[in-house]
Motif scaffolding. Sequence first.
Motif, mmCIF file in Angstrom:
data_model
loop_
_atom_site.group_PDB
_atom_site.id
_atom_site.type_symbol
_atom_site.label_atom_id
_atom_site.label_comp_id
_atom_site.label_asym_id
_atom_site.label_seq_id
_atom_site.Cartn_x
_atom_site.Cartn_y
_atom_site.Cartn_z
ATOM 1 N N GLY A 129 -7.626 0.662 4.993
ATOM 2 C CA GLY A 129 -7.894 0.532 3.557
ATOM 3 C C GLY A 129 -7.660 -0.895 3.097
ATOM 4 N N GLU A 130 -6.550 -1.480 3.540
ATOM 5 C CA GLU A 130 -6.204 -2.844 3.108
ATOM 6 C C GLU A 130 -7.263 -3.858 3.521
ATOM 7 O OE1 GLU A 130 -2.210 -4.056 4.075
ATOM 8 O OE2 GLU A 130 -1.381 -2.107 3.532
ATOM 9 N N TYR A 133 -10.475 -5.016 1.435
ATOM 10 C CA TYR A 133 -10.435 -6.090 0.439
ATOM 11 C C TYR A 133 -10.726 -7.445 1.084
ATOM 12 C CZ TYR A 133 -8.762 -2.886 -3.099
ATOM 13 O OH TYR A 133 -8.674 -1.859 -3.990
ATOM 14 N N PHE B 50 1.489 -1.725 0.401
ATOM 15 C CA PHE B 50 0.741 -2.612 1.288
ATOM 16 C C PHE B 50 1.700 -3.039 2.400
ATOM 17 C CE2 PHE B 50 -2.047 -2.451 -2.186
ATOM 18 C CZ PHE B 50 -3.292 -2.919 -1.787
ATOM 19 N N ASN B 86 -1.458 5.920 -0.286
ATOM 20 C CA ASN B 86 -2.746 5.528 -0.846
ATOM 21 C C ASN B 86 -2.603 5.648 -2.350
ATOM 22 O OD1 ASN B 86 -3.706 8.206 -1.800
ATOM 23 N ND2 ASN B 86 -3.585 8.660 0.385
ATOM 24 N N SER B 87 -3.540 5.055 -3.079
ATOM 25 C CA SER B 87 -3.341 4.958 -4.527
ATOM 26 C C SER B 87 -3.452 6.312 -5.223
ATOM 27 C CB SER B 87 -4.310 3.946 -5.134
ATOM 28 O OG SER B 87 -5.635 4.272 -4.783
ATOM 29 N N LEU B 118 -13.653 0.229 -5.156
ATOM 30 C CA LEU B 118 -12.911 -1.033 -5.101
ATOM 31 C C LEU B 118 -13.214 -1.903 -6.317
ATOM 32 C CD1 LEU B 118 -11.873 -0.456 -2.260
ATOM 33 C CD2 LEU B 118 -13.013 -2.488 -1.446
ATOM 34 N N CYS B 142 -0.875 -5.908 -4.426
ATOM 35 C CA CYS B 142 -1.423 -4.653 -4.952
ATOM 36 C C CYS B 142 -2.259 -4.839 -6.211
ATOM 37 C CB CYS B 142 -0.288 -3.656 -5.198
ATOM 38 S SG CYS B 142 0.987 -4.305 -6.286
ATOM 39 N N LYS B 159 -4.638 -2.051 -7.410
ATOM 40 C CA LYS B 159 -5.800 -1.776 -6.557
ATOM 41 C C LYS B 159 -5.877 -0.338 -6.049
ATOM 42 C CE LYS B 159 -5.774 -6.243 -4.189
ATOM 43 N NZ LYS B 159 -5.544 -6.847 -2.870
ATOM 44 N N LEU B 161 -6.514 2.101 -3.102
ATOM 45 C CA LEU B 161 -6.365 1.909 -1.649
ATOM 46 C C LEU B 161 -6.424 3.264 -0.959
ATOM 47 C CD1 LEU B 161 -5.633 -0.368 0.472
ATOM 48 C CD2 LEU B 161 -3.338 0.539 0.385
#
Lengths: 251, 161
Positions: A129-130, A133, B50, B86-87, B118, B142, B159, B161
């Motif tokens: 996921g990271e 970006y 993260f 995750n978000s 995103l 983040c 963000k 994620l």
Amino acid sequence: MKREAIKDLLYKIADDQLILGHRNSEWTGLGPILEEDIAFSSMAQDKIGHSLAFYTLLHDLGEPEPDIIAFSRSASRFRNSQFTELPNGEFDFSLIRHFLYDNAEAIRFEKLSTSSYAPIAKVATKLKGEIKYHVLHANTWLRNLGSSTEEAITRLQNSLNTLMPYALGMFEPSVHEQELIATGIYPGEEKIKAEWLTKIQQVVAQTELTLPDISSLPPMLGGRAGQHTKYLQPLLNEMAEVIKIDPTAEW
Amino acid sequence: MTLEKEAILRLLEEVKDPEIPVLSLVDLGVITAVDIAVDGHVTVNMTPTFAGCPAMDYMKKDVEQMLARHGISHFTVRMSFDDPWNSNKLTEKGRTALKDFGLAPPPTYDLILDLDILEYATCPNCQSTNTTMRSPFGPTLCRALHFCNNCHQMFEQFKPL
């Protein structure tokens, strides 16, 4: 032996991230615009965090503590591709490396998220996921600059021509390749490379740039076996400056 | 001294994200499990937002200090990727706290985190969805930078994620 194959895989992934992470951090304070200063600094932080996750898996397999692995080895014991250790050059050079590297990294994480070796799969599931970006950032810049001014296009094309053989060095197969594939731990470099080429071609096709014909390009190999350019050791010296002065320092 | 799991969670509600002091670690979704063994040993499992987030070490220490301050002497705080963040793990309360703080909360999503998610953000100032991502990287790992085409303000988003 399977354990050795896994360690070799972890080392090459983590070393690429650590070294490129440090190169990214060299843009801190020097980015061409503030947002890019922040972007490369953030990607540096992400990459070094990713390397920590993989060095931790190595530590779980009996290797030394992550800080020791990161800061106590000499260049010949690093398994990163030469691609990641080259100096940053100008922004176009760093941008092309970022584009070529992160598109490969995203595919690598996607594949590793279904690895038969559960600890790797867990970390990759998180990191895939990271990395989106990083890919978004790289592809956006490539599309924008790659179809902008003549100077931008010429600069990017020159960097692409210079870096492509080094980028191919990322896919240098290891001696454990067949074992990793057979045991379902990693699908192998050839497979990642094929998907990567399709992916980067899709983005390059939306610009004025041309992807060099790789059939006539000898890849810059050796990094995975500890053979490096003259640029790696000075970088390692700089990275280890604090720990060498005071191994107990906290920073 | 032994405490119920709910009591531990209430304590952890008091531990805030050091960079977003209105958001508790429970609402952030980084506390993945709290277990109390028969002998009273408390285990708190945490997971990073993260992987490279430098605040995670502080959060772990804050959790340890909070437990110790409340007389819990036998505890382990573990950081792992076993139940990765995750978000979508942000609670509704957490999302409201982010908005009140001036940060756009991440949109929730089903399974696949694609490009549309995103780049999508609702302006925390005027609620417009006519916004543009300016950079996927902001002041912390983040956060992303967005611009609102309606009220012409830059804003930050936590963000997805």
